[in-house]
Scaffold this motif. Structure first.
Motif, PDB file in Angstrom:
ATOM      1  N   VAL A   7       0.860  -1.178   0.000  1.00  0.00           N
ATOM      2  CA  VAL A   7       0.000   0.000   0.000  1.00  0.00           C
ATOM      3  C   VAL A   7       0.900   1.233   0.000  1.00  0.00           C
ATOM      4  CG1 VAL A   7      -1.848   1.259   1.161  1.00  0.00           C
ATOM      5  CG2 VAL A   7      -1.747  -1.228   1.335  1.00  0.00           C
ATOM      6  N   THR A   9       1.556   4.963   0.314  1.00  0.00           N
ATOM      7  CA  THR A   9       0.742   5.946   1.025  1.00  0.00           C
ATOM      8  C   THR A   9       1.367   7.319   0.986  1.00  0.00           C
ATOM      9  OG1 THR A   9      -0.348   6.457   3.123  1.00  0.00           O
ATOM     10  CG2 THR A   9       1.808   5.384   3.266  1.00  0.00           C
ATOM     11  N   SER A  15      -5.379   7.343   0.212  1.00  0.00           N
ATOM     12  CA  SER A  15      -4.490   6.284   0.690  1.00  0.00           C
ATOM     13  C   SER A  15      -5.149   5.484   1.806  1.00  0.00           C
ATOM     14  CB  SER A  15      -3.174   6.868   1.202  1.00  0.00           C
ATOM     15  OG  SER A  15      -2.422   7.404   0.155  1.00  0.00           O
ATOM     16  N   LEU A  19      -5.877   1.564   1.953  1.00  0.00           N
ATOM     17  CA  LEU A  19      -5.447   0.755   3.084  1.00  0.00           C
ATOM     18  C   LEU A  19      -6.596  -0.096   3.613  1.00  0.00           C
ATOM     19  CD1 LEU A  19      -3.381  -0.115   5.190  1.00  0.00           C
ATOM     20  CD2 LEU A  19      -3.983   1.949   6.505  1.00  0.00           C
ATOM     21  N   ASP A  20      -7.787   0.455   3.697  1.00  0.00           N
ATOM     22  CA  ASP A  20      -8.952  -0.326   4.140  1.00  0.00           C
ATOM     23  C   ASP A  20      -9.152  -1.557   3.253  1.00  0.00           C
ATOM     24  OD1 ASP A  20      -9.464   1.452   6.202  1.00  0.00           O
ATOM     25  OD2 ASP A  20     -11.090   2.492   5.143  1.00  0.00           O
ATOM     26  N   LEU A  23      -6.257  -4.072   3.873  1.00  0.00           N
ATOM     27  CA  LEU A  23      -6.409  -4.795   5.137  1.00  0.00           C
ATOM     28  C   LEU A  23      -7.489  -5.857   5.051  1.00  0.00           C
ATOM     29  CD1 LEU A  23      -5.966  -1.876   7.690  1.00  0.00           C
ATOM     30  CD2 LEU A  23      -4.340  -3.723   7.169  1.00  0.00           C
ATOM     31  N   VAL A  33       0.749  -6.746   5.089  1.00  0.00           N
ATOM     32  CA  VAL A  33       0.603  -5.467   4.397  1.00  0.00           C
ATOM     33  C   VAL A  33       1.908  -4.701   4.538  1.00  0.00           C
ATOM     34  CG1 VAL A  33      -0.544  -3.218   4.497  1.00  0.00           C
ATOM     35  CG2 VAL A  33      -1.898  -5.294   4.643  1.00  0.00           C
ATOM     36  N   GLY A  35       3.430  -0.938   4.070  1.00  0.00           N
ATOM     37  CA  GLY A  35       3.153   0.481   3.865  1.00  0.00           C
ATOM     38  C   GLY A  35       4.422   1.156   3.375  1.00  0.00           C
ATOM     39  N   VAL A  69      -0.389   3.270   8.840  1.00  0.00           N
ATOM     40  CA  VAL A  69      -0.561   1.947   8.226  1.00  0.00           C
ATOM     41  C   VAL A  69      -0.322   0.865   9.276  1.00  0.00           C
ATOM     42  CG1 VAL A  69       0.394   0.307   6.538  1.00  0.00           C
ATOM     43  CG2 VAL A  69       0.032   2.704   5.887  1.00  0.00           C
ATOM     44  N   ALA A  80       2.294  -6.183   9.548  1.00  0.00           N
ATOM     45  CA  ALA A  80       2.660  -5.053   8.689  1.00  0.00           C
ATOM     46  C   ALA A  80       4.156  -4.813   8.717  1.00  0.00           C
ATOM     47  CB  ALA A  80       1.938  -3.786   9.136  1.00  0.00           C
ATOM     48  N   THR A  82       6.736  -1.538   7.266  1.00  0.00           N
ATOM     49  CA  THR A  82       6.675  -0.204   6.680  1.00  0.00           C
ATOM     50  C   THR A  82       8.065   0.284   6.297  1.00  0.00           C
ATOM     51  OG1 THR A  82       6.817   0.895   8.832  1.00  0.00           O
ATOM     52  CG2 THR A  82       4.600   0.418   7.993  1.00  0.00           C
TER      53      THR A  82
END
Length: 154
Positions: A7, A9, A15, A19-20, A23, A33, A35, A69, A80, A82
């Motif tokens: 994702v 962002t 964004s 993300l929704d 997820l 995920v 970010g 995120v 997640a 990032t």
């Protein structure tokens, strides 16, 4: 089907809508995920003194965006990862896909208002054209509640 979902962002509402979706897919498939925020100062055409201030500001924005995120993923029970990187946005996204073994990119169709909105819109188009994996683009739900923009398009 998906084990790693990227994702990109910029911290915008678009964004967040992407993300929704990411997820939801990650929960369904047991995926991680990722970010990613890309610091790109080039469009601003600054001299060296102004560049360092802008880059610092963009890194700070990026840290905030990817923290969101991570927080949303934690709340959803999704693993997640990032990252904040520097460079040309669409190239960094595609490079990240290759480096991290990403199966799917989920991104907003547009970012923030004004110049950033135009930049991300063109970034989304470039990513769609150059990505080696599927790209799910998500439009932000309109603020007047008419439902326009709540669909996903690829």
């Amino acid at each position: 089907m998906y084990s790693d979902i990227l994702v990109p962002t910029d911290g915008s509402d678009a964004s967040a809508a992407a993300l929704d979706h990411a997820l939801s897919l990650a929960s369904q498939y047991g995926a991680r995920v990722h970010g990613l925020y890309v610091v790109d100062w080039e469009p601003y055409g600054l001299v060296e003194e102004g560049k360092s201030i802008l880059v610092d500001t963009l890194h700070s924005e990026g840290a905030t965006a990817v923290a969101s995120v991570e927080e949303a993923a934690g709340s959803a029970g999704v693993d997640a990862r990032t990252s904040v990187v520097e460079g040309d946005v669409h190239r960094q996204i595609v490079d990240y896909v290759d480096e991290e073994g990403i199966d799917l990119i989920v991104m907003g169709t547009h970012g923030r208002r004004g110049l950033d909105r135009l930049i991300l819109g063109s970034v989304t188009e470039r990513v769609v054209r150059s990505s080696p994996v599927p790209v799910l683009t998500v439009r932000q739900r309109s603020s007047d509640g008419d439902g326009d923009g709540d669909g996903a398009h690829s």
